[in-house]
Design a protein around this motif. Structure first.
Motif, PDB file in Angstrom:
ATOM      1  N   GLN A  24     -40.825  70.136  -1.636  1.00 23.43           N
ATOM      2  CA  GLN A  24     -41.128  68.824  -2.186  1.00 23.43           C
ATOM      3  C   GLN A  24     -41.445  67.858  -1.050  1.00 23.43           C
ATOM      4  O   GLN A  24     -41.076  68.089   0.094  1.00 23.43           O
ATOM      5  N   PRO A  25     -42.143  66.747  -1.350  1.00 27.74           N
ATOM      6  CA  PRO A  25     -42.308  65.727  -0.319  1.00 27.74           C
ATOM      7  C   PRO A  25     -40.926  65.223   0.122  1.00 27.74           C
ATOM      8  O   PRO A  25     -40.002  65.193  -0.689  1.00 27.74           O
ATOM      9  N   PRO A  26     -40.741  64.855   1.394  1.00 25.22           N
ATOM     10  CA  PRO A  26     -41.778  64.641   2.396  1.00 25.22           C
ATOM     11  C   PRO A  26     -42.209  65.884   3.173  1.00 25.22           C
ATOM     12  O   PRO A  26     -43.262  65.888   3.797  1.00 25.22           O
ATOM     13  N   ASP A  28     -43.073  68.908   2.002  1.00 29.55           N
ATOM     14  CA  ASP A  28     -44.264  69.303   1.251  1.00 29.55           C
ATOM     15  C   ASP A  28     -44.817  70.658   1.700  1.00 29.55           C
ATOM     16  O   ASP A  28     -46.028  70.833   1.801  1.00 29.55           O
ATOM     17  N   TRP A  72     -34.973  58.423  -1.685  1.00 33.44           N
ATOM     18  CA  TRP A  72     -35.639  57.121  -1.748  1.00 33.44           C
ATOM     19  C   TRP A  72     -35.003  56.183  -2.767  1.00 33.44           C
ATOM     20  O   TRP A  72     -35.253  54.983  -2.746  1.00 33.44           O
ATOM     21  N   THR A 143     -45.300  71.060  -7.186  1.00 34.19           N
ATOM     22  CA  THR A 143     -45.667  71.444  -5.813  1.00 34.19           C
ATOM     23  C   THR A 143     -47.072  72.033  -5.750  1.00 34.19           C
ATOM     24  O   THR A 143     -47.686  72.053  -4.677  1.00 34.19           O
ATOM     25  N   SER A 470     -41.986  55.728   1.041  1.00 36.53           N
ATOM     26  CA  SER A 470     -41.264  56.997   1.100  1.00 36.53           C
ATOM     27  C   SER A 470     -41.950  58.061   0.248  1.00 36.53           C
ATOM     28  O   SER A 470     -43.008  57.851  -0.341  1.00 36.53           O
ATOM     29  N   SER A 471     -41.298  59.216   0.148  1.00 39.73           N
ATOM     30  CA  SER A 471     -41.856  60.339  -0.607  1.00 39.73           C
ATOM     31  C   SER A 471     -41.883  60.073  -2.107  1.00 39.73           C
ATOM     32  O   SER A 471     -42.505  60.841  -2.847  1.00 39.73           O
ATOM     33  N   GLU A 472     -41.241  59.005  -2.578  1.00 40.47           N
ATOM     34  CA  GLU A 472     -41.360  58.665  -3.997  1.00 40.47           C
ATOM     35  C   GLU A 472     -42.810  58.436  -4.375  1.00 40.47           C
ATOM     36  O   GLU A 472     -43.232  58.771  -5.500  1.00 40.47           O
ATOM     37  N   ASP A 474     -45.463  59.955  -3.276  1.00 40.30           N
ATOM     38  CA  ASP A 474     -46.121  61.250  -3.481  1.00 40.30           C
ATOM     39  C   ASP A 474     -45.711  61.867  -4.817  1.00 40.30           C
ATOM     40  O   ASP A 474     -46.547  62.419  -5.546  1.00 40.30           O
ATOM     41  N   MET A 475     -44.427  61.792  -5.136  1.00 37.66           N
ATOM     42  CA  MET A 475     -43.947  62.362  -6.392  1.00 37.66           C
ATOM     43  C   MET A 475     -44.545  61.627  -7.593  1.00 37.66           C
ATOM     44  O   MET A 475     -44.889  62.248  -8.603  1.00 37.66           O
ATOM     45  N   ARG A 515     -50.981  54.809   2.514  1.00 44.20           N
ATOM     46  CA  ARG A 515     -49.567  54.553   2.285  1.00 44.20           C
ATOM     47  C   ARG A 515     -49.154  53.258   2.986  1.00 44.20           C
ATOM     48  O   ARG A 515     -49.295  53.115   4.187  1.00 44.20           O
TER      49      ARG A 515
END
Length: 575
Positions: A24-26, A28, A72, A143, A470-472, A474-475, A515
């Motif tokens: 998962q991100p970050p 990835d 996050w 993913t 943050s990686s939020e 990307d999700m 970003r």
């Protein structure tokens, strides 16, 4: 000291948490997703776990995974760290449930691992999408968003189906690998590998077939200008900074419009401009006629009352003041729409003052459509506010509950979707977290389709300034990609701090903003128009998986109860 069996369960539980986090991100490492479940699958396949309390260990592994995956959630406010821990603790329950259910299917029901594990995983992903308002981020299938052919089956089984495919392949690999404590059967291993490979091959064939039937671009595209500012949430919520927020977005919009018209003999405009969620900081007002404004407010708006019959004029002054306050807010946003000289979709708040609710006021998160003259075309009110993030259960009846939290007030849910025709295209919108809810997007499309207003484009307005790049981000974007495939409708996102994007009906990420930086994106959108089986049957396939898992759990509970009843006389005799 831990015995070897205990150490093995601890190691595989925590190793599974690590590998599942890395896909998962970050980090990835998405290609690793086909192997990431192996540690947990080995625990399912083992003839015995050999430890008295394995479920506590597995819950700890799940807790470590979710604390890392949704780290996050601690960023918006110090108090949200409590929610981060609480949500992680809740989501961690699904790990021992997955392993226990799969083990029961494999060892008691004699199902092959390559069938049992995907079924249990899809069922539990579906369950967490249903319970407590739904939480679908960090799904295993997410993913694979880059593998466009694979994710086409989401229009049959949603993102849960893609997760099931990944788990089936991982289970097939697991059956091929000898593992200590597991009886190795070559025939079973080959059948499992063949079944996993067959599931993947079938999904890819279906994906290629669906993409071959993709309509070719025709006609004039709908041109949408997505405006992405970079305003951190703390700044956005500073009342003194409202002008600064609007100024940044206005500057980006004007610059993009000038670039759009550059080199043309006459000024031109895109069909639609989109600002993200709540980036117009001067919210709308609606005031119930039964609501009584303070006299100081009335005098400030209308001046002192004059004349002999002041009592008779009081009600009329109240009504005039109410309408003047409402129009004042509309005039401000309408002036900007006239400057842009095209349809504008902008995110803002709305308050309705009414004595009909205990708090005296209802708060809405809205997306407002205005035409080139500043006239309001329609207003969408967010229908699915986030529980504990945007509202508290029971707080509309007991407003004092908000004094116990960082939330100043809660959102009231809207009641119906909205669609507006722009350049002969039907455009619908939703707000922020709603793109993570498959059933919410499906319901929106179906409701509008029944009204003969099926959307040609979905527009999502998002403010992810809460999460500091943050990686939020990307999700959240990945969820939108799957929603586009599920309902076969192009989707664009205007997101404060990113990631703004344009996605077609096959889930291709055509354009993406940066970003935590400012940007504008000109998306040229062609309608898709393909039918989606998922729009017809919805969550019925994965719902059947949930039903099977429920039967397994019930059977396990009844079996355990029966054992306790049988053992009780012996215990009494020994006593």
């Amino acid at each position: 000291m831990l015995c070897s069996a205990d150490r093995r369960v601890w190691c595989l539980s925590l190793l599974g948490a690590l590998t599942m986090f890395l896909v998962q991100p970050p980090a990835d490492l998405w290609r690793l997703a086909w192997l990431a479940p192996l540690p947990w699958l080995w625990l399912i396949q083992a003839d015995t776990l050999g430890t008295a309390q394995p479920w506590r260990v597995l819950w700890v592994g799940g807790l470590c995974y979710w604390l890392s995956a949704i780290h996050w959630l601690r960023l918006p406010h110090p108090a949200t760290s409590i929610g981060w821990i609480a949500l992680s603790a809740y989501l961690a329950i699904f790990v021992p449930l997955f392993i226990w259910t799969s083990r029961r299917l494999v060892h008691r029901w004699r199902w092959p691992l390559v069938v049992a594990a995907p079924l249990a995983w899809m069922a539990l992903e579906q369950l967490r999408g249903w319970l407590l308002g739904g939480f679908t981020l960090a799904a295993l299938g997410h993913t694979q968003w880059r593998w466009t052919e694979l994710i086409q089956c989401a229009d049959c089984f949603s993102a849960c189906g893609v997760s099931g495919i990944v788990m089936a392949v991982a289970a097939g690999i697991c059956q091929m690998l000898p593992e200590r404590g597991v009886r190795y059967r070559m025939g079973h291993a080959l059948c499992g590998a063949a079944l996993g490979t067959g599931v993947l091959a079938a999904a890819l064939c279906y994906g290629m077939w669906r993409m071959a039937g993709e309509p070719l671009p025709h006609g004039v595209p709908l041109e949408v200008l997505l405006v992405q500012g970079s305003i951190d949430t703390e700044l956005k919520h500073d009342p003194a900074a409202a002008e600064q927020v609007v100024r940044q977005y206005d500057r980006l919009t004007v610059a993009a419009l000038e670039a759009y018209s550059a080199g043309l003999p006459t000024p031109a405009r895109p069909d639609l401009i989109v600002w993200p969620e709540t980036m117009w900081r001067y919210g709308l007002l609606e005031i119930d006629a039964a609501h009584v404004l303070p006299e100081s407010v009335v005098e400030q708006m209308l001046g002192p009352a004059v004349g002999s019959d002041l009592a008779a004029a009081a009600d009329a002054r109240q009504l005039r003041c109410q309408r003047a306050l409402e129009q004042e807010r509309l005039d401000g946003v309408g002036a900007f729409a006239r400057r842009y000289a095209t349809t504008w979709l902008v995110g803002l708040d709305k308050q309705i003052f009414t004595p009909l609710v205990p708090a005296g006021v209802q708060n809405f998160n809205c997306a407002l459509f205005l035409d080139a003259t500043g006239k309001v075309l329609d207003c969408y009110e967010k229908m699915h506010p986030v529980v504990f993030g945007e509202y508290l259960p029971l707080a509309e009846r007991f407003p004092w509950l908000y004094r116990l939290t960082p939330l100043p007030a809660g959102l009231t849910a809207g009641t119906e979707p909205v669609a507006v025709r722009i350049a002969d295209r039907c455009v619908a919108t939703n707000i922020c977290y709603e793109t993570t809810l498959p059933e919410a997007v499906r319901s929106l499309v179906l409701t509008l389709e029944k009204q003969d207003r099926r959307p040609d484009l979905l527009v999502n307005l998002t403010n992810d300034g809460w999460f500091w790049g943050s990686s939020e981000l990307d999700m959240h974007l990945t969820s939108a990609i799957f929603r586009a495939v599920e309902v076969r409708t192009p989707l664009v996102i205007a997101a404060n701090t990113g990631l703004s994007a344009s996605i077609d009906g096959s889930g291709r990420l055509l354009k993406r903003g940066p970003r935590r930086e400012t940007a504008t994106i000109l998306a040229r959108v062609y309608p898709d128009g393909r039918r989606s089986p998922w729009l017809v049957w919805g969550s019925w396939p994965t719902g059947m998986c949930v039903a099977i898992v429920a039967v397994v759990m019930l059977e396990g509970w009844l079996f355990a109860s029966a054992l306790r009843i049988v053992d009780r006389p012996a215990d009494q005799h020994l006593g």
